[in-house]
Design a protein around this motif. Structure first.
Motif, mmCIF file in Angstrom:
data_model
loop_
_atom_site.group_PDB
_atom_site.id
_atom_site.type_symbol
_atom_site.label_atom_id
_atom_site.label_comp_id
_atom_site.label_asym_id
_atom_site.label_seq_id
_atom_site.Cartn_x
_atom_site.Cartn_y
_atom_site.Cartn_z
ATOM 1 N N ARG A 39 -12.550 11.214 4.892
ATOM 2 C CA ARG A 39 -12.261 10.652 6.213
ATOM 3 C C ARG A 39 -10.802 10.239 6.248
ATOM 4 N N VAL A 40 -10.269 10.090 7.445
ATOM 5 C CA VAL A 40 -8.888 9.672 7.637
ATOM 6 C C VAL A 40 -8.893 8.287 8.258
ATOM 7 N N ASP A 41 -8.124 7.380 7.698
ATOM 8 C CA ASP A 41 -8.070 6.003 8.182
ATOM 9 C C ASP A 41 -7.162 5.931 9.399
ATOM 10 N N HIS A 42 -7.722 6.261 10.561
ATOM 11 C CA HIS A 42 -6.909 6.286 11.773
ATOM 12 C C HIS A 42 -6.410 4.891 12.143
ATOM 13 N N GLU A 43 -7.198 3.861 11.857
ATOM 14 C CA GLU A 43 -6.766 2.512 12.195
ATOM 15 C C GLU A 43 -5.498 2.147 11.448
ATOM 16 N N SER A 44 -5.446 2.522 10.167
ATOM 17 C CA SER A 44 -4.244 2.256 9.381
ATOM 18 C C SER A 44 -3.069 3.036 9.939
ATOM 19 N N TRP A 45 -3.311 4.307 10.345
ATOM 20 C CA TRP A 45 -2.249 5.122 10.918
ATOM 21 C C TRP A 45 -1.738 4.506 12.217
ATOM 22 N N ARG A 55 -1.588 8.863 2.028
ATOM 23 C CA ARG A 55 -1.571 7.510 2.594
ATOM 24 C C ARG A 55 -1.748 7.597 4.094
ATOM 25 N N ASP A 56 -2.642 6.768 4.607
ATOM 26 C CA ASP A 56 -2.962 6.808 6.028
ATOM 27 C C ASP A 56 -3.418 8.229 6.382
ATOM 28 N N SER A 57 -2.764 8.880 7.311
ATOM 29 C CA SER A 57 -3.151 10.238 7.697
ATOM 30 C C SER A 57 -2.069 11.249 7.333
ATOM 31 N N ASP A 75 0.839 -1.189 0.000
ATOM 32 C CA ASP A 75 0.000 0.000 0.000
ATOM 33 C C ASP A 75 0.880 1.248 0.000
#
Length: 251
Positions: free
Chosen positions: A222-228, A98-100, A20
């Motif tokens: 939205r921001v993918d906080h889980e990925s971050w 990518r991510d946040s 990713d």
């Protein structure tokens, strides 16, 4: 007002079966005659879009620099192989989300902005002779393909991206006619990126439109906080492994 369009843009995503590396957005504004400018900008976007994901590094900043260098080599090779294309080159501005985090790679005088709370913050510095007066404003000091080597500015992803942030990539045909406050007002007042980009282009045309005008708007829903969090956890784990901290025990 121009008969040909020397701007080009592209949007690219990581392959399902690969690492990713985020979403990639690229904009280029060609130079060097009608045919040369169009070829250079399209080649620049296509090569950056392909080689970014082929880079051996999974770090976005390193992959962006790798892809920009590859595009420079490809354009320069084609320019030196043909007398008709000898002076062609292109600006190139690329954004990775990518991510946040956001990363920007930049050569030339196309620009990247982040609009947050109605304020347009420029993320790039023009590589031109604008400081020497109006007559030199569009004379570039850096461009892809003009020389065998090029210096690329990389803005690393240190500031977190927030939901509602809007990123704008644009050629000088836009920012030359539309001010930074105008950009902030229009983008903040229109949640639909397609309509917002059209309003920006329409305003640039209404103020003369002497050059090709390209605007690429990217809105963060939205921001993918889980990925971050997963990324941060990997960094912490590597740090623990590096320093070999002793394991704790409880009684």
């Amino acid at each position: 007002m121009r008969a040909t369009n020397q701007d080009w843009l592209g949007e690219f995503a990581s392959a399902d079966d690969g690492p990713d590396k985020g979403r990639l957005f690229v904009l280029a504004d060609g130079m060097g005659g009608e045919a040369g400018g169009e070829i250079a900008s399209r080649l620049g976007v296509d090569v950056v879009g392909k080689t970014y994901f082929e880079s051996p590094s999974e770090e976005p900043a390193e992959a962006l620099e790798y892809s920009m260098m590859a595009a420079n080599e490809a354009i320069h090779a084609q320019a030196t192989a043909s007398t008709e294309l000898r002076r062609m080159g292109t600006t190139c501005t690329a954004l990775v989300l990518r991510d946040s985090r956001a990363w920007v790679a930049h050569v030339g005088d196309s620009r990247a902005y982040r609009v947050r709370d109605g304020i347009a913050e420029r993320l790039t510095t023009d590589h031109s002779l604008a400081d020497r007066g109006r007559a030199y404003a569009h004379v570039l000091t850096r461009a892809l393909g003009v020389q065998s080597k090029v210096q690329v500015d990389i803005t690393r992803g240190s500031a977190p991206v927030q939901a509602g942030d809007v990123f704008l990539l644009c050629s000088d045909g836009l920012w030359g006619q539309v001010s930074d406050p105008d950009i902030g007002d229009i983008v903040a007042g229109e949640p639909d990126p397609e309509i917002g980009s059209r309003r920006l282009v329409d305003l640039a045309n209404a103020r003369g439109g002497p050059d090709n005008i390209t605007a690429l708007l990217v809105r963060v829903e939205r921001v993918d906080h889980e990925s971050w969090v997963r990324t941060a956890a990997r960094v912490v784990w590597r740090a623990l492994a590096k320093y070999s901290l002793p394991a704790r025990s409880s009684v």
